[in-house]
Motif scaffolding. Sequence first.
Motif, PDB file in Angstrom:
ATOM      1  N   UNK A  83     -62.736   0.707 -43.469  1.00 37.53           N
ATOM      2  CA  UNK A  83     -61.947  -0.498 -43.727  1.00 37.53           C
ATOM      3  C   UNK A  83     -62.889  -1.642 -44.075  1.00 37.53           C
ATOM      4  N   UNK A  84     -62.645  -2.255 -45.218  1.00 42.06           N
ATOM      5  CA  UNK A  84     -63.389  -3.443 -45.623  1.00 42.06           C
ATOM      6  C   UNK A  84     -62.441  -4.634 -45.543  1.00 42.06           C
ATOM      7  N   UNK A  85     -62.726  -5.549 -44.604  1.00 46.21           N
ATOM      8  CA  UNK A  85     -61.852  -6.696 -44.363  1.00 46.21           C
ATOM      9  C   UNK A  85     -62.324  -7.896 -45.172  1.00 46.21           C
ATOM     10  N   UNK A  86     -61.381  -8.516 -45.861  1.00 45.46           N
ATOM     11  CA  UNK A  86     -61.694  -9.668 -46.699  1.00 45.46           C
ATOM     12  C   UNK A  86     -60.718 -10.810 -46.415  1.00 45.46           C
ATOM     13  N   UNK A  87     -61.214 -12.026 -46.597  1.00 51.05           N
ATOM     14  CA  UNK A  87     -60.332 -13.180 -46.724  1.00 51.05           C
ATOM     15  C   UNK A  87     -60.528 -13.721 -48.138  1.00 51.05           C
ATOM     16  N   UNK A  88     -61.540 -14.547 -48.340  1.00 47.10           N
ATOM     17  CA  UNK A  88     -61.751 -15.078 -49.692  1.00 47.10           C
ATOM     18  C   UNK A  88     -63.032 -14.587 -50.348  1.00 47.10           C
ATOM     19  N   UNK A  89     -63.840 -13.814 -49.649  1.00 52.50           N
ATOM     20  CA  UNK A  89     -65.089 -13.311 -50.236  1.00 52.50           C
ATOM     21  C   UNK A  89     -64.792 -12.328 -51.369  1.00 52.50           C
ATOM     22  N   UNK A  90     -65.650 -12.340 -52.377  1.00 48.18           N
ATOM     23  CA  UNK A  90     -65.495 -11.423 -53.500  1.00 48.18           C
ATOM     24  C   UNK A  90     -65.944 -10.014 -53.100  1.00 48.18           C
ATOM     25  N   UNK A  91     -65.469  -9.030 -53.846  1.00 48.57           N
ATOM     26  CA  UNK A  91     -65.942  -7.663 -53.649  1.00 48.57           C
ATOM     27  C   UNK A  91     -67.390  -7.576 -54.101  1.00 48.57           C
ATOM     28  N   UNK A  92     -68.190  -6.805 -53.370  1.00 43.63           N
ATOM     29  CA  UNK A  92     -69.598  -6.648 -53.710  1.00 43.63           C
ATOM     30  C   UNK A  92     -69.797  -5.396 -54.559  1.00 43.63           C
ATOM     31  N   UNK A  93     -70.946  -5.285 -55.240  1.00 46.80           N
ATOM     32  CA  UNK A  93     -71.219  -4.073 -56.012  1.00 46.80           C
ATOM     33  C   UNK A  93     -71.155  -2.800 -55.170  1.00 46.80           C
ATOM     34  N   UNK A  94     -71.635  -2.849 -53.935  1.00 49.71           N
ATOM     35  CA  UNK A  94     -71.581  -1.653 -53.079  1.00 49.71           C
ATOM     36  C   UNK A  94     -70.142  -1.232 -52.811  1.00 49.71           C
ATOM     37  N   UNK A  95     -69.256  -2.225 -52.652  1.00 50.34           N
ATOM     38  CA  UNK A  95     -67.859  -1.923 -52.333  1.00 50.34           C
ATOM     39  C   UNK A  95     -67.104  -1.346 -53.521  1.00 50.34           C
ATOM     40  N   UNK A  96     -67.560  -1.621 -54.725  1.00 52.54           N
ATOM     41  CA  UNK A  96     -66.851  -1.142 -55.917  1.00 52.54           C
ATOM     42  C   UNK A  96     -67.605  -0.041 -56.654  1.00 52.54           C
TER      43      UNK A  96
END
Length: 199
Positions: A83-96
């Motif tokens: 699970x990758x939890x986000x509020x306003x942070x952008x997706x990182x290269x590792x996550x995509x």
Amino acid sequence: MSDLLATVVASRRLQPEPVTTDALVHLFSNSDAAATVMIDLLAELCPGASSDGLVFTGQDVDPSTEGRPDLVAADSTGTRLVVEAKFDAELTPAQTSGAYTAKLTPGAPAALIFLIPGDRMRNVWNTVSVLLGGAESPMLLPDIASDAGIVSMSLPNDGHVLAVLSWESLLNRLTAAVGKFGDAAGEAELAQIRGLVEW
């Protein structure tokens, strides 16, 4: 602001994502009702999947793989949920890039979940459906998925699933579960998490 957790985060200018993730790990680890929500979510995303009980860890750091997922749920089979939890942070290269899907146990039903605010569901789904799901073009978010706060698709291999889940959907599932189980401690902790998420 009346919620203790949100007040502390705001007054100390802490990053809300890691604090909220740590709070979720604590809740899932100490509330059977909350843990059941995640087991049920696994079965919903991967029909027929079951678990003998999940162990939750936060900020999973593995020197052999890239990235640092916010929350990992594993059982005797291996890693079943990332699970990758986000509020306003952008997706990182590792996550995509597939680094997080690589953490899922090969050959076992498992899911990568992006936990985000409801108003980001469409944009995040457009991105991950292509970069991780292999869609030729950004997939539309159906109205029914937006209303339910969850959308998913099968990944190209290993019976794994990619999902985008709204914070509101998760919190509502947790609220129903701790209420049904009569888990007063879980309800109190969940109220603090909800206060931070809403803030």
